[in-house]
Design a protein around this motif. Structure first.
Motif, PDB file in Angstrom:
ATOM      1  N   ARG A 116       6.214  -9.894  -0.082  1.00 45.03           N
ATOM      2  CA  ARG A 116       4.767 -10.036   0.094  1.00 45.03           C
ATOM      3  C   ARG A 116       4.225  -8.994   1.065  1.00 45.03           C
ATOM      4  O   ARG A 116       3.162  -8.409   0.826  1.00 45.03           O
ATOM      5  CB  ARG A 116       4.423 -11.442   0.589  1.00 45.03           C
ATOM      6  N   VAL A 117       4.953  -8.744   2.151  1.00 41.38           N
ATOM      7  CA  VAL A 117       4.522  -7.734   3.115  1.00 41.38           C
ATOM      8  C   VAL A 117       4.524  -6.358   2.463  1.00 41.38           C
ATOM      9  O   VAL A 117       3.582  -5.564   2.642  1.00 41.38           O
ATOM     10  CB  VAL A 117       5.419  -7.757   4.377  1.00 41.38           C
ATOM     11  N   LYS A 118       5.558  -6.058   1.688  1.00 36.31           N
ATOM     12  CA  LYS A 118       5.642  -4.769   0.998  1.00 36.31           C
ATOM     13  C   LYS A 118       4.453  -4.587   0.065  1.00 36.31           C
ATOM     14  O   LYS A 118       3.823  -3.527   0.048  1.00 36.31           O
ATOM     15  CB  LYS A 118       6.953  -4.700   0.221  1.00 36.31           C
ATOM     16  N   THR A 119       4.119  -5.629  -0.696  1.00 34.90           N
ATOM     17  CA  THR A 119       2.981  -5.566  -1.612  1.00 34.90           C
ATOM     18  C   THR A 119       1.676  -5.383  -0.853  1.00 34.90           C
ATOM     19  O   THR A 119       0.827  -4.571  -1.245  1.00 34.90           O
ATOM     20  CB  THR A 119       2.928  -6.842  -2.474  1.00 34.90           C
ATOM     21  N   LEU A 120       1.513  -6.111   0.238  1.00 30.87           N
ATOM     22  CA  LEU A 120       0.284  -5.977   1.036  1.00 30.87           C
ATOM     23  C   LEU A 120       0.141  -4.580   1.630  1.00 30.87           C
ATOM     24  O   LEU A 120      -0.953  -4.002   1.630  1.00 30.87           O
ATOM     25  CB  LEU A 120       0.271  -7.025   2.153  1.00 30.87           C
ATOM     26  N   VAL A 121       1.236  -4.025   2.132  1.00 29.03           N
ATOM     27  CA  VAL A 121       1.195  -2.673   2.710  1.00 29.03           C
ATOM     28  C   VAL A 121       0.852  -1.655   1.631  1.00 29.03           C
ATOM     29  O   VAL A 121       0.038  -0.743   1.853  1.00 29.03           O
ATOM     30  CB  VAL A 121       2.541  -2.345   3.399  1.00 29.03           C
ATOM     31  N   GLN A 122       1.444  -1.783   0.444  1.00 31.85           N
ATOM     32  CA  GLN A 122       1.147  -0.855  -0.644  1.00 31.85           C
ATOM     33  C   GLN A 122      -0.308  -0.970  -1.065  1.00 31.85           C
ATOM     34  O   GLN A 122      -0.979   0.049  -1.284  1.00 31.85           O
ATOM     35  CB  GLN A 122       2.073  -1.118  -1.837  1.00 31.85           C
ATOM     36  N   ASN A 123      -0.815  -2.192  -1.177  1.00 32.33           N
ATOM     37  CA  ASN A 123      -2.227  -2.379  -1.556  1.00 32.33           C
ATOM     38  C   ASN A 123      -3.161  -1.793  -0.504  1.00 32.33           C
ATOM     39  O   ASN A 123      -4.176  -1.169  -0.848  1.00 32.33           O
ATOM     40  CB  ASN A 123      -2.537  -3.854  -1.770  1.00 32.33           C
ATOM     41  N   GLU A 124      -2.832  -1.995   0.763  1.00 31.72           N
ATOM     42  CA  GLU A 124      -3.671  -1.439   1.840  1.00 31.72           C
ATOM     43  C   GLU A 124      -3.638   0.085   1.820  1.00 31.72           C
ATOM     44  O   GLU A 124      -4.667   0.740   2.021  1.00 31.72           O
ATOM     45  CB  GLU A 124      -3.197  -1.976   3.192  1.00 31.72           C
ATOM     46  N   ALA A 125      -2.466   0.661   1.569  1.00 37.17           N
ATOM     47  CA  ALA A 125      -2.360   2.120   1.500  1.00 37.17           C
ATOM     48  C   ALA A 125      -3.180   2.664   0.329  1.00 37.17           C
ATOM     49  O   ALA A 125      -3.863   3.689   0.465  1.00 37.17           O
ATOM     50  CB  ALA A 125      -0.895   2.532   1.365  1.00 37.17           C
ATOM     51  N   LEU A 126      -3.128   2.002  -0.820  1.00 35.74           N
ATOM     52  CA  LEU A 126      -3.938   2.439  -1.966  1.00 35.74           C
ATOM     53  C   LEU A 126      -5.428   2.315  -1.666  1.00 35.74           C
ATOM     54  O   LEU A 126      -6.223   3.191  -2.034  1.00 35.74           O
ATOM     55  CB  LEU A 126      -3.574   1.615  -3.203  1.00 35.74           C
ATOM     56  N   ARG A 127      -5.825   1.236  -0.990  1.00 35.66           N
ATOM     57  CA  ARG A 127      -7.231   1.049  -0.633  1.00 35.66           C
ATOM     58  C   ARG A 127      -7.695   2.145   0.324  1.00 35.66           C
ATOM     59  O   ARG A 127      -8.783   2.715   0.147  1.00 35.66           O
ATOM     60  CB  ARG A 127      -7.424  -0.327   0.001  1.00 35.66           C
ATOM     61  N   ASP A 128      -6.878   2.470   1.309  1.00 33.49           N
ATOM     62  CA  ASP A 128      -7.225   3.545   2.243  1.00 33.49           C
ATOM     63  C   ASP A 128      -7.348   4.882   1.514  1.00 33.49           C
ATOM     64  O   ASP A 128      -8.258   5.676   1.794  1.00 33.49           O
ATOM     65  CB  ASP A 128      -6.178   3.649   3.354  1.00 33.49           C
ATOM     66  N   ARG A 129      -6.440   5.127   0.597  1.00 36.73           N
ATOM     67  CA  ARG A 129      -6.475   6.395  -0.151  1.00 36.73           C
ATOM     68  C   ARG A 129      -7.738   6.485  -0.987  1.00 36.73           C
ATOM     69  O   ARG A 129      -8.390   7.535  -1.030  1.00 36.73           O
ATOM     70  CB  ARG A 129      -5.241   6.508  -1.038  1.00 36.73           C
ATOM     71  N   ARG A 130      -8.099   5.385  -1.642  1.00 39.46           N
ATOM     72  CA  ARG A 130      -9.328   5.382  -2.447  1.00 39.46           C
ATOM     73  C   ARG A 130     -10.550   5.635  -1.573  1.00 39.46           C
ATOM     74  O   ARG A 130     -11.470   6.362  -1.957  1.00 39.46           O
ATOM     75  CB  ARG A 130      -9.470   4.050  -3.183  1.00 39.46           C
ATOM     76  N   GLU A 131     -10.588   5.036  -0.382  1.00 36.95           N
ATOM     77  CA  GLU A 131     -11.722   5.235   0.531  1.00 36.95           C
ATOM     78  C   GLU A 131     -11.797   6.683   0.980  1.00 36.95           C
ATOM     79  O   GLU A 131     -12.881   7.265   1.041  1.00 36.95           O
ATOM     80  CB  GLU A 131     -11.592   4.311   1.733  1.00 36.95           C
ATOM     81  N   ARG A 132     -10.636   7.285   1.296  1.00 40.18           N
ATOM     82  CA  ARG A 132     -10.643   8.694   1.718  1.00 40.18           C
ATOM     83  C   ARG A 132     -11.084   9.611   0.578  1.00 40.18           C
ATOM     84  O   ARG A 132     -11.834  10.563   0.804  1.00 40.18           O
ATOM     85  CB  ARG A 132      -9.259   9.108   2.216  1.00 40.18           C
ATOM     86  N   GLU A 133     -10.623   9.308  -0.637  1.00 40.14           N
ATOM     87  CA  GLU A 133     -11.031  10.125  -1.784  1.00 40.14           C
ATOM     88  C   GLU A 133     -12.520   9.975  -2.052  1.00 40.14           C
ATOM     89  O   GLU A 133     -13.213  10.950  -2.358  1.00 40.14           O
ATOM     90  CB  GLU A 133     -10.226   9.730  -3.022  1.00 40.14           C
TER      91      GLU A 133
END
Length: 122
Positions: free
Chosen positions: A95-112
């Motif tokens: 669950r932590v791995k999934t949450l970290v991956q989702n947060e990283a994707l969200r941050d990347r989308r915001e930066r893009e």
């Protein structure tokens, strides 16, 4: 089972009860986590009050002494608990791995998104 061993079991059960009560009261342990330890303590208390039961169980299983049966019983129960805790830990790690991956994707989308609009995030 000797009288001394029964007294030790009673003392350990009482200590466990007071330790659990104190830990729950100070919010160091959740009630759900303490139920296992309380049940194990009550079972050992039952065995110390009625020593004939572990004697019979030891003889049925071919174990030489009641104390050896009790130690083997506790080790077996603790191994089951360890298995359960490891399974729960594995689920939490996923669950932590999934949450970290989702947060990283969200941050990347915001930066893009920010780089496309030309804005800088403050």
């Amino acid at each position: 089972m000797t009288l001394l061993f029964r007294i030790i079991l009673l003392a350990v059960c009482l200590f466990t009860y007071f330790f659990l009560h104190h830990s729950i009261k100070k919010e160091k342990m959740r009630i759900e986590e303490s139920i296992f330890w309380l049940i194990l303590s009550l079972l050992l208390l039952f065995f110390s009050i009625f020593p004939g039961i572990p004697d019979i169980l030891a003889r049925l299983l071919g174990i030489y002494s009641t104390a050896n049966f009790l130690f083997l019983f506790v080790i077996f129960i603790l191994l089951l608990r360890l298995f359960y805790v490891n399974a729960a830990l594995g689920k939490l790690e996923e669950r932590v791995k999934t949450l970290v991956q989702n947060e990283a994707l969200r941050d990347r989308r915001e930066r893009e998104k920010e780089s496309k609009t030309g804005e800088t995030k403050e």
